[in-house]
Design a protein around this motif. Structure first.
Motif, PDB file in Angstrom:
ATOM      1  N   MET A 265      88.140 124.188  61.195  1.00  0.00           N
ATOM      2  CA  MET A 265      86.810 124.464  60.538  1.00  0.00           C
ATOM      3  C   MET A 265      85.650 124.587  61.350  1.00  0.00           C
ATOM      4  SD  MET A 265      85.737 121.322  58.252  1.00  0.00           S
ATOM      5  CE  MET A 265      84.188 120.278  59.073  1.00  0.00           C
ATOM      6  N   LYS A 266      84.595 125.013  61.086  1.00  0.00           N
ATOM      7  CA  LYS A 266      83.329 125.045  62.086  1.00  0.00           C
ATOM      8  C   LYS A 266      82.698 123.836  61.480  1.00  0.00           C
ATOM      9  CE  LYS A 266      83.103 129.375  63.495  1.00  0.00           C
ATOM     10  NZ  LYS A 266      84.467 129.585  63.529  1.00  0.00           N
ATOM     11  N   GLU A 267      82.054 123.008  62.589  1.00  0.00           N
ATOM     12  CA  GLU A 267      81.373 121.786  62.397  1.00  0.00           C
ATOM     13  C   GLU A 267      80.208 122.038  61.423  1.00  0.00           C
ATOM     14  OE1 GLU A 267      80.378 119.473  65.850  1.00  0.00           O
ATOM     15  OE2 GLU A 267      79.319 117.905  64.588  1.00  0.00           O
ATOM     16  N   SER A 268      79.780 123.313  61.595  1.00  0.00           N
ATOM     17  CA  SER A 268      78.478 123.573  60.629  1.00  0.00           C
ATOM     18  C   SER A 268      78.822 123.572  59.323  1.00  0.00           C
ATOM     19  CB  SER A 268      77.823 124.946  61.022  1.00  0.00           C
ATOM     20  OG  SER A 268      78.883 126.039  60.911  1.00  0.00           O
ATOM     21  N   LEU A 269      80.009 123.645  58.769  1.00  0.00           N
ATOM     22  CA  LEU A 269      80.295 123.503  57.278  1.00  0.00           C
ATOM     23  C   LEU A 269      79.868 122.145  56.944  1.00  0.00           C
ATOM     24  CD1 LEU A 269      81.835 125.269  55.208  1.00  0.00           C
ATOM     25  CD2 LEU A 269      84.008 124.034  55.909  1.00  0.00           C
ATOM     26  N   MET A 270      79.761 121.067  57.722  1.00  0.00           N
ATOM     27  CA  MET A 270      79.431 119.750  57.343  1.00  0.00           C
ATOM     28  C   MET A 270      78.015 119.801  56.442  1.00  0.00           C
ATOM     29  SD  MET A 270      81.748 117.977  58.229  1.00  0.00           S
ATOM     30  CE  MET A 270      81.017 116.172  57.945  1.00  0.00           C
ATOM     31  N   ASP A 271      77.218 120.714  56.775  1.00  0.00           N
ATOM     32  CA  ASP A 271      75.881 121.043  56.002  1.00  0.00           C
ATOM     33  C   ASP A 271      76.102 121.155  54.398  1.00  0.00           C
ATOM     34  OD1 ASP A 271      75.068 121.177  58.472  1.00  0.00           O
ATOM     35  OD2 ASP A 271      74.299 123.324  58.397  1.00  0.00           O
ATOM     36  N   ILE A 272      77.396 121.665  54.315  1.00  0.00           N
ATOM     37  CA  ILE A 272      77.444 121.847  52.719  1.00  0.00           C
ATOM     38  C   ILE A 272      78.710 121.291  52.078  1.00  0.00           C
ATOM     39  CG2 ILE A 272      76.094 124.094  52.375  1.00  0.00           C
ATOM     40  CD1 ILE A 272      78.807 125.486  52.456  1.00  0.00           C
ATOM     41  N   ILE A 273      79.634 120.650  52.653  1.00  0.00           N
ATOM     42  CA  ILE A 273      80.481 120.128  51.968  1.00  0.00           C
ATOM     43  C   ILE A 273      80.363 118.591  51.687  1.00  0.00           C
ATOM     44  CG2 ILE A 273      82.433 121.625  52.754  1.00  0.00           C
ATOM     45  CD1 ILE A 273      83.297 119.599  54.816  1.00  0.00           C
ATOM     46  N   VAL A 274      81.011 118.038  50.468  1.00  0.00           N
ATOM     47  CA  VAL A 274      80.534 116.631  50.106  1.00  0.00           C
ATOM     48  C   VAL A 274      81.948 116.298  49.504  1.00  0.00           C
ATOM     49  CG1 VAL A 274      78.273 117.306  49.648  1.00  0.00           C
ATOM     50  CG2 VAL A 274      79.777 117.384  47.763  1.00  0.00           C
ATOM     51  N   CYS A 275      81.878 114.860  49.073  1.00  0.00           N
ATOM     52  CA  CYS A 275      83.178 114.377  48.583  1.00  0.00           C
ATOM     53  C   CYS A 275      83.313 114.831  47.303  1.00  0.00           C
ATOM     54  CB  CYS A 275      82.776 112.811  48.449  1.00  0.00           C
ATOM     55  SG  CYS A 275      84.007 111.912  47.482  1.00  0.00           S
ATOM     56  N   PRO A 276      84.549 115.389  46.822  1.00  0.00           N
ATOM     57  CA  PRO A 276      84.672 116.164  45.644  1.00  0.00           C
ATOM     58  C   PRO A 276      84.418 115.089  44.545  1.00  0.00           C
ATOM     59  CG  PRO A 276      86.777 115.959  46.679  1.00  0.00           C
ATOM     60  CD  PRO A 276      85.598 115.599  47.713  1.00  0.00           C
ATOM     61  N   VAL A 277      84.680 113.894  44.704  1.00  0.00           N
ATOM     62  CA  VAL A 277      84.663 112.993  43.696  1.00  0.00           C
ATOM     63  C   VAL A 277      83.279 112.579  43.199  1.00  0.00           C
ATOM     64  CG1 VAL A 277      85.473 110.622  42.749  1.00  0.00           C
ATOM     65  CG2 VAL A 277      86.861 112.124  44.237  1.00  0.00           C
ATOM     66  N   ASP A 278      82.527 112.006  44.381  1.00  0.00           N
ATOM     67  CA  ASP A 278      81.231 111.559  43.884  1.00  0.00           C
ATOM     68  C   ASP A 278      80.073 112.216  44.563  1.00  0.00           C
ATOM     69  OD1 ASP A 278      80.909 110.858  46.599  1.00  0.00           O
ATOM     70  OD2 ASP A 278      81.530 108.753  46.382  1.00  0.00           O
ATOM     71  N   LYS A 279      80.236 113.401  45.096  1.00  0.00           N
ATOM     72  CA  LYS A 279      79.508 114.449  45.903  1.00  0.00           C
ATOM     73  C   LYS A 279      78.525 113.672  47.007  1.00  0.00           C
ATOM     74  CE  LYS A 279      81.123 116.776  42.289  1.00  0.00           C
ATOM     75  NZ  LYS A 279      82.232 117.470  42.340  1.00  0.00           N
ATOM     76  N   HIS A 280      78.814 112.782  47.457  1.00  0.00           N
ATOM     77  CA  HIS A 280      78.221 112.096  48.667  1.00  0.00           C
ATOM     78  C   HIS A 280      78.568 112.969  49.938  1.00  0.00           C
ATOM     79  CE1 HIS A 280      76.829 109.159  45.619  1.00  0.00           C
ATOM     80  NE2 HIS A 280      75.742 108.979  46.679  1.00  0.00           N
ATOM     81  N   ASP A 281      77.673 112.569  50.881  1.00  0.00           N
ATOM     82  CA  ASP A 281      77.914 113.228  52.259  1.00  0.00           C
ATOM     83  C   ASP A 281      79.264 112.661  53.020  1.00  0.00           C
ATOM     84  OD1 ASP A 281      75.677 114.646  51.929  1.00  0.00           O
ATOM     85  OD2 ASP A 281      74.561 113.238  53.382  1.00  0.00           O
ATOM     86  N   LEU A 282      79.695 113.559  53.547  1.00  0.00           N
ATOM     87  CA  LEU A 282      81.144 113.086  54.462  1.00  0.00           C
ATOM     88  C   LEU A 282      80.704 112.857  55.895  1.00  0.00           C
ATOM     89  CD1 LEU A 282      83.229 115.880  52.990  1.00  0.00           C
ATOM     90  CD2 LEU A 282      83.388 113.466  52.546  1.00  0.00           C
ATOM     91  N   GLU A 283      81.564 112.040  56.462  1.00  0.00           N
ATOM     92  CA  GLU A 283      81.525 111.799  57.981  1.00  0.00           C
ATOM     93  C   GLU A 283      82.533 112.338  58.653  1.00  0.00           C
ATOM     94  OE1 GLU A 283      79.640 107.868  59.152  1.00  0.00           O
ATOM     95  OE2 GLU A 283      81.566 107.754  60.164  1.00  0.00           O
ATOM     96  N   LEU A 284      82.565 112.868  59.854  1.00  0.00           N
ATOM     97  CA  LEU A 284      83.534 113.702  60.509  1.00  0.00           C
ATOM     98  C   LEU A 284      84.058 112.982  61.786  1.00  0.00           C
ATOM     99  CD1 LEU A 284      84.812 116.489  61.099  1.00  0.00           C
ATOM    100  CD2 LEU A 284      82.880 117.372  62.547  1.00  0.00           C
ATOM    101  N   ALA A 285      85.126 112.762  61.555  1.00  0.00           N
ATOM    102  CA  ALA A 285      85.916 112.152  63.027  1.00  0.00           C
ATOM    103  C   ALA A 285      87.109 113.388  63.370  1.00  0.00           C
ATOM    104  CB  ALA A 285      86.756 110.943  62.592  1.00  0.00           C
ATOM    105  N   VAL A 286      86.978 113.931  64.723  1.00  0.00           N
ATOM    106  CA  VAL A 286      87.696 114.873  65.250  1.00  0.00           C
ATOM    107  C   VAL A 286      88.753 114.509  66.091  1.00  0.00           C
ATOM    108  CG1 VAL A 286      87.480 117.150  66.705  1.00  0.00           C
ATOM    109  CG2 VAL A 286      85.362 116.554  65.193  1.00  0.00           C
TER     110      VAL A 286
END
Lengths: 235, 64
Positions: B1-22
């Motif tokens: 996946m592209k890192e820029s996807l982080m702009d729109i993806i959220v936790c499917p359960v509570d819709k809060h932001d996600l933190e990425l570890a590559v």
């Protein structure tokens, strides 16, 4: 088979057993995903063309971000890529996501793929200007999950965003009932093995009722090629 | 996946932001890694370049 056959792009489908007790699955994302994982390669080969109803919906529309919800092999994501700067495709089947990735690479369109559940979308509020949710809603059960998925679509659509939603309908001539019902539709693999897929076949009034029960704003509904359609906006 | 996807993806359960570890990256594609919800702490794997954001009760329990 023609491009206008609706969700009976019939190849692979065998006649519906309309027995309500023939459920192969419970319609949750896990089982829908597993079912399509088993048939992904063959299924994807029989899903070449975008539906004309989707083409009509997209005509003249543009957006920054578009969502193909239940993207399958990506045939509609490919069209969305002509109408949006960025396209995201979500599906419950890992196998179909692999097919979508291969199609995008072969044909040179860009799509960001996400493995997920239509009734619990992993996207931020107002994230999309355009969305296509076709031939997927009817795989979810029970009704609460179908309405939840429509609520989720409303949530992720921007205030001016628009989506087209479709589901297989009792109006199709292969079905004899006039009221919506649950059934199993077999997929026949080239070797003859059949894989049952859960469907809720909608009658048009019920389709409208589910849309109305959701947070979506309904702009238009119609029946075409045996499918119920709606053009909808965010809340 | 592209890192820029982080702009729109959220936790499917509570819709809060996600933190990425590559874990693994190729060109501008994240091949494997982990997404962690900043609110509930649930983790979601990125496998073979595709984030698995199925709600936890619906995803395969087999760990990659």
């Amino acid at each position: 088979m023609t491009a206008s056959d609706g969700d009976d792009d019939t190849e692979g489908d065998t006649p519906a057993g309309e027995a309500a007790d023939a459920h192969p699955t419970t319609g949750d994302a896990r089982t829908v995903g597993d079912t399509y994982d088993r048939i992904a390669g063959h299924f994807a080969k029989t899903r070449e063309y975008a539906w004309p109803e989707v083409e009509s919906f997209l005509e003249g529309r543009r957006g920054a971000r578009a969502l193909d919800l239940g993207c399958g092999n990506g045939r509609h994501a490919e069209r969305l890529a002509e109408h949006a700067d960025r396209v995201v495709g979500l599906d419950a089947s890992r196998g179909l996501l692999a097919e979508a990735r291969a199609r995008a690479a072969e044909r040179g369109f860009a799509v960001d793929l996400v493995h997920g559940d239509a009734a619990g979308l992993p996207f931020a509020d107002d994230a999309f200007d355009l969305a296509v949710y076709v031939a997927t809603l009817h795989h979810l059960a029970p009704r609460e999950r179908r309405v939840a998925s429509l609520d989720e679509l409303a949530r992720v659509l921007a205030p001016e965003g628009r989506a087209v939603v479709s589901a297989w309908s009792t109006a199709h001539d292969r079905f004899e009932k006039n009221e919506g019902f649950d059934t199993s539709v077999d997929w026949t693999l080239p070797g003859g093995e059949t894989v049952g897929r859960f469907y809720h076949i909608y009658d048009p009034a019920e389709f409208e009722a589910d849309l109305t029960a959701s947070a979506l704003r309904v702009e238009e509904t119609f029946v075409s090629s045996g499918n119920c359609y709606a053009v909808v906006g965010g809340p | 996946m592209k890192e820029s996807l982080m702009d729109i993806i959220v936790c499917p359960v509570d819709k809060h932001d996600l933190e990425l570890a590559v874990d693994e990256e190729e060109a501008d594609e994240i091949v494997s890694g982990t997404l962690t919800c900043t609110e509930c702490g649930e983790t979601y794997p990125i496998e073979d370049g595709i984030p698995n954001l199925l709600p936890p009760d619906m995803r395969d329990e087999v760990e990659a």
